[in-house]
Write a protein that holds these residues in place. Structure first.
Motif, PDB file in Angstrom:
ATOM      1  N   MET A 293       0.842  -1.193   0.000  1.00  0.00           N
ATOM      2  CA  MET A 293       0.000   0.000   0.000  1.00  0.00           C
ATOM      3  C   MET A 293       0.880   1.247   0.000  1.00  0.00           C
ATOM      4  SD  MET A 293      -3.087  -1.303   0.036  1.00  0.00           S
ATOM      5  CE  MET A 293      -4.228  -0.025   0.561  1.00  0.00           C
ATOM      6  N   VAL A 294       0.496   2.218  -0.796  1.00  0.00           N
ATOM      7  CA  VAL A 294       1.217   3.489  -0.896  1.00  0.00           C
ATOM      8  C   VAL A 294       0.375   4.572  -0.213  1.00  0.00           C
ATOM      9  CG1 VAL A 294       2.140   5.237  -2.468  1.00  0.00           C
ATOM     10  CG2 VAL A 294       2.319   2.801  -3.056  1.00  0.00           C
ATOM     11  N   GLN A 295       1.003   5.327   0.685  1.00  0.00           N
ATOM     12  CA  GLN A 295       0.298   6.404   1.371  1.00  0.00           C
ATOM     13  C   GLN A 295       0.295   7.653   0.500  1.00  0.00           C
ATOM     14  OE1 GLN A 295       1.939   6.988   5.274  1.00  0.00           O
ATOM     15  NE2 GLN A 295       1.171   5.037   6.031  1.00  0.00           N
ATOM     16  N   LEU A 296      -0.877   8.209   0.274  1.00  0.00           N
ATOM     17  CA  LEU A 296      -1.032   9.397  -0.567  1.00  0.00           C
ATOM     18  C   LEU A 296      -1.583  10.553   0.260  1.00  0.00           C
ATOM     19  CD1 LEU A 296      -2.572   7.698  -3.734  1.00  0.00           C
ATOM     20  CD2 LEU A 296      -0.171   8.103  -3.208  1.00  0.00           C
ATOM     21  N   ALA A 297      -0.976  11.715   0.107  1.00  0.00           N
ATOM     22  CA  ALA A 297      -1.412  12.898   0.844  1.00  0.00           C
ATOM     23  C   ALA A 297      -2.705  13.452   0.252  1.00  0.00           C
ATOM     24  CB  ALA A 297      -0.318  13.967   0.801  1.00  0.00           C
ATOM     25  N   ALA A 298      -3.375  14.274   1.013  1.00  0.00           N
ATOM     26  CA  ALA A 298      -4.607  14.914   0.545  1.00  0.00           C
ATOM     27  C   ALA A 298      -4.307  15.860  -0.615  1.00  0.00           C
ATOM     28  CB  ALA A 298      -5.253  15.672   1.696  1.00  0.00           C
ATOM     29  N   GLY A 299      -5.324  16.122  -1.431  1.00  0.00           N
ATOM     30  CA  GLY A 299      -5.154  17.028  -2.566  1.00  0.00           C
ATOM     31  C   GLY A 299      -6.471  17.278  -3.272  1.00  0.00           C
ATOM     32  N   THR A 300      -6.388  17.832  -4.451  1.00  0.00           N
ATOM     33  CA  THR A 300      -7.559  18.174  -5.252  1.00  0.00           C
ATOM     34  C   THR A 300      -7.384  17.614  -6.656  1.00  0.00           C
ATOM     35  OG1 THR A 300      -7.823  20.237  -4.025  1.00  0.00           O
ATOM     36  CG2 THR A 300      -9.021  20.052  -6.105  1.00  0.00           C
ATOM     37  N   VAL A 301      -8.475  17.138  -7.239  1.00  0.00           N
ATOM     38  CA  VAL A 301      -8.436  16.636  -8.610  1.00  0.00           C
ATOM     39  C   VAL A 301      -9.671  17.149  -9.349  1.00  0.00           C
ATOM     40  CG1 VAL A 301      -9.661  14.483  -8.064  1.00  0.00           C
ATOM     41  CG2 VAL A 301      -8.125  14.570 -10.042  1.00  0.00           C
ATOM     42  N   THR A 302      -9.509  17.400 -10.638  1.00  0.00           N
ATOM     43  CA  THR A 302     -10.626  17.821 -11.483  1.00  0.00           C
ATOM     44  C   THR A 302     -11.035  16.660 -12.380  1.00  0.00           C
ATOM     45  OG1 THR A 302      -9.915  20.129 -11.496  1.00  0.00           O
ATOM     46  CG2 THR A 302     -11.416  19.439 -13.251  1.00  0.00           C
ATOM     47  N   LEU A 303     -12.274  16.231 -12.243  1.00  0.00           N
ATOM     48  CA  LEU A 303     -12.821  15.157 -13.059  1.00  0.00           C
ATOM     49  C   LEU A 303     -13.599  15.751 -14.224  1.00  0.00           C
ATOM     50  CD1 LEU A 303     -14.184  12.757 -10.282  1.00  0.00           C
ATOM     51  CD2 LEU A 303     -11.893  12.857 -11.254  1.00  0.00           C
TER      52      LEU A 303
ATOM     53  N   GLY B  58       0.108  14.119  -9.762  1.00  0.00           N
ATOM     54  CA  GLY B  58       0.600  15.478  -9.967  1.00  0.00           C
ATOM     55  C   GLY B  58       0.759  15.889 -11.413  1.00  0.00           C
ATOM     56  N   SER B  59       0.591  14.973 -12.347  1.00  0.00           N
ATOM     57  CA  SER B  59       0.706  15.304 -13.773  1.00  0.00           C
ATOM     58  C   SER B  59      -0.604  15.906 -14.270  1.00  0.00           C
ATOM     59  CB  SER B  59       1.065  14.063 -14.591  1.00  0.00           C
ATOM     60  OG  SER B  59       0.022  13.092 -14.538  1.00  0.00           O
ATOM     61  N   THR B  60      -0.539  16.578 -15.415  1.00  0.00           N
ATOM     62  CA  THR B  60      -1.736  17.247 -15.942  1.00  0.00           C
ATOM     63  C   THR B  60      -2.112  16.802 -17.344  1.00  0.00           C
ATOM     64  OG1 THR B  60      -0.360  19.082 -16.739  1.00  0.00           O
ATOM     65  CG2 THR B  60      -1.353  19.313 -14.544  1.00  0.00           C
ATOM     66  N   GLY B  61      -1.290  16.006 -17.994  1.00  0.00           N
ATOM     67  CA  GLY B  61      -1.580  15.553 -19.347  1.00  0.00           C
ATOM     68  C   GLY B  61      -2.497  14.337 -19.356  1.00  0.00           C
ATOM     69  N   PRO B  62      -2.705  13.754 -20.522  1.00  0.00           N
ATOM     70  CA  PRO B  62      -3.581  12.586 -20.619  1.00  0.00           C
ATOM     71  C   PRO B  62      -3.013  11.347 -19.936  1.00  0.00           C
ATOM     72  CG  PRO B  62      -2.552  13.042 -22.749  1.00  0.00           C
ATOM     73  CD  PRO B  62      -2.252  14.202 -21.864  1.00  0.00           C
TER      74      PRO B  62
ATOM     75  N   VAL C 267     -12.825  17.952  -7.012  1.00  0.00           N
ATOM     76  CA  VAL C 267     -13.097  17.144  -5.818  1.00  0.00           C
ATOM     77  C   VAL C 267     -11.908  17.237  -4.868  1.00  0.00           C
ATOM     78  CG1 VAL C 267     -13.643  14.849  -4.928  1.00  0.00           C
ATOM     79  CG2 VAL C 267     -14.482  15.540  -7.190  1.00  0.00           C
ATOM     80  N   GLU C 268     -12.191  17.490  -3.585  1.00  0.00           N
ATOM     81  CA  GLU C 268     -11.163  17.431  -2.554  1.00  0.00           C
ATOM     82  C   GLU C 268     -10.976  15.975  -2.140  1.00  0.00           C
ATOM     83  OE1 GLU C 268      -9.379  19.955  -1.291  1.00  0.00           O
ATOM     84  OE2 GLU C 268     -10.364  21.435  -2.588  1.00  0.00           O
ATOM     85  N   VAL C 269      -9.734  15.511  -2.155  1.00  0.00           N
ATOM     86  CA  VAL C 269      -9.421  14.130  -1.814  1.00  0.00           C
ATOM     87  C   VAL C 269      -8.669  14.099  -0.490  1.00  0.00           C
ATOM     88  CG1 VAL C 269      -8.178  12.052  -2.521  1.00  0.00           C
ATOM     89  CG2 VAL C 269      -9.329  13.467  -4.252  1.00  0.00           C
ATOM     90  N   ALA C 270      -9.199  13.369   0.488  1.00  0.00           N
ATOM     91  CA  ALA C 270      -8.515  13.225   1.781  1.00  0.00           C
ATOM     92  C   ALA C 270      -7.348  12.250   1.636  1.00  0.00           C
ATOM     93  CB  ALA C 270      -9.502  12.721   2.827  1.00  0.00           C
ATOM     94  N   ALA C 271      -6.423  12.289   2.583  1.00  0.00           N
ATOM     95  CA  ALA C 271      -5.303  11.342   2.583  1.00  0.00           C
ATOM     96  C   ALA C 271      -5.837   9.908   2.617  1.00  0.00           C
ATOM     97  CB  ALA C 271      -4.404  11.603   3.779  1.00  0.00           C
ATOM     98  N   PHE C 272      -5.196   9.024   1.870  1.00  0.00           N
ATOM     99  CA  PHE C 272      -5.623   7.623   1.822  1.00  0.00           C
ATOM    100  C   PHE C 272      -4.464   6.750   1.369  1.00  0.00           C
ATOM    101  CE2 PHE C 272      -6.069   9.054  -2.487  1.00  0.00           C
ATOM    102  CZ  PHE C 272      -6.037   7.951  -3.321  1.00  0.00           C
ATOM    103  N   GLU C 273      -4.670   5.440   1.417  1.00  0.00           N
ATOM    104  CA  GLU C 273      -3.691   4.474   0.933  1.00  0.00           C
ATOM    105  C   GLU C 273      -4.258   3.751  -0.280  1.00  0.00           C
ATOM    106  OE1 GLU C 273      -2.732   1.738   4.007  1.00  0.00           O
ATOM    107  OE2 GLU C 273      -2.019   3.262   5.410  1.00  0.00           O
ATOM    108  N   LEU C 274      -3.382   3.416  -1.239  1.00  0.00           N
ATOM    109  CA  LEU C 274      -3.796   2.680  -2.426  1.00  0.00           C
ATOM    110  C   LEU C 274      -2.755   1.614  -2.723  1.00  0.00           C
ATOM    111  CD1 LEU C 274      -6.047   2.718  -4.646  1.00  0.00           C
ATOM    112  CD2 LEU C 274      -4.440   4.018  -6.058  1.00  0.00           C
ATOM    113  N   SER C 275      -3.209   0.444  -3.129  1.00  0.00           N
ATOM    114  CA  SER C 275      -2.256  -0.622  -3.432  1.00  0.00           C
ATOM    115  C   SER C 275      -1.407  -0.239  -4.640  1.00  0.00           C
ATOM    116  CB  SER C 275      -2.978  -1.949  -3.681  1.00  0.00           C
ATOM    117  OG  SER C 275      -3.945  -1.847  -4.695  1.00  0.00           O
ATOM    118  N   ALA C 276      -0.123  -0.529  -4.547  1.00  0.00           N
ATOM    119  CA  ALA C 276       0.810  -0.159  -5.615  1.00  0.00           C
ATOM    120  C   ALA C 276       0.495  -0.866  -6.915  1.00  0.00           C
ATOM    121  CB  ALA C 276       2.242  -0.474  -5.188  1.00  0.00           C
TER     122      ALA C 276
ATOM    123  N   GLU D  99      -8.419   8.827 -10.001  1.00  0.00           N
ATOM    124  CA  GLU D  99      -7.788   9.741 -10.956  1.00  0.00           C
ATOM    125  C   GLU D  99      -6.694  10.581 -10.304  1.00  0.00           C
ATOM    126  OE1 GLU D  99      -8.875  13.176 -14.260  1.00  0.00           O
ATOM    127  OE2 GLU D  99     -10.338  11.595 -13.824  1.00  0.00           O
ATOM    128  N   TYR D 100      -6.911  10.987  -9.073  1.00  0.00           N
ATOM    129  CA  TYR D 100      -5.887  11.721  -8.331  1.00  0.00           C
ATOM    130  C   TYR D 100      -4.610  10.885  -8.228  1.00  0.00           C
ATOM    131  CZ  TYR D 100      -3.720  13.932  -4.202  1.00  0.00           C
ATOM    132  OH  TYR D 100      -2.851  14.533  -3.318  1.00  0.00           O
TER     133      TYR D 100
END
Length: 206
Positions: A1-11, A107-111, A22-31, A101-102
């Motif tokens: 699991m990878v720990q990801l900090a909080a942030g914002t993403v545009t869907l 942190g990238s902005t391209g496709p 969308v505001e995204v709270a800190a969470f973990e995601l499997s690598a 998507e976050y």
């Protein structure tokens, strides 16, 4: 699991030409995507391949089972095909669409977060079959196969007013053309359907 900090993403949704932040709270995601070996230990050859042919409901049940094994409180309450989420539970769950998507963009902005042939198994390089997870370069946050290999189930309904109970799929798969393997692409399916190029990865709330 990878720990990801909080942030914002545009869907965005291409069909409706709509976008939203969308505001995204800190969470973990499997690598990596959940593998056949993890999904069904000892019962499948090729255990590093991503599990596929699993429905959204299968994925939810797996999350609860893994939570119990790990001593966590299961996130989902199931009554037949009806599923409710306990947001206070600490167990494994499917990522929300915004979390997915976050995490994919990292942190990238391209496709895409890199050159498609270096990061993804898709129609042009897959030989029209899935491959072991982690075989391509990860994104900047250490997550593998966020694009390509298999589509991934998310928690969210796709568009309840139009498609009812259909759930969101993200990421593209081994049989898809390059335009389907982009961070913003959305697909949908009924939660009970099992599809040969569809799997999932798990998350936990931070």
């Amino acid at each position: 699991m990878v720990q990801l900090a909080a942030g914002t993403v545009t869907l965005s949704d291409r069909r409706t030409q709509r976008s939203w932040s969308v505001e995204v709270a800190a969470f973990e995601l499997s690598a990596c995507q959940v593998t056949q070996g993890l999904y069904e230990p000892g019962a499948v050859a090729g255990g590093r391949l991503p599990v596929a042919n699993v429905s959204w409901l299968d994925a939810v049940r797996f999350c609860n089972a893994r939570s119990l094994e790990a001593g966590f409180r299961p996130v989902y309450r199931l009554l037949g095909d009806e599923v409710d989420r306990d947001r206070s539970a600490d167990g494994y769950r499917l990522p929300t669409e915004a979390e997915w998507e976050y995490a994919c963009r990292a942190g990238s902005t391209g496709p895409r977060y890199g050159d498609i042939d270096e990061i993804a198994w898709y129609r042009d390089n897959s030989g029209e079959r899935p491959h072991d997870v982690g075989g391509k370069l990860p994104n900047a946050w250490g997550l593998y196969d966020m694009l390509g290999n298999v589509w991934e189930w998310c928690w969210d309904h796709y568009d309840p007013e139009v498609y009812g109970t259909y759930r969101v799929l993200r990421g593209g798969g081994w049989f898809d053309e390059h335009w389907s393997c982009r961070a913003s692409v959305r697909r949908r399916s009924h939660p009970s359907l099992r599809i040969e190029d569809t799997g999932f990865r798990v998350a936990r709330s931070g």
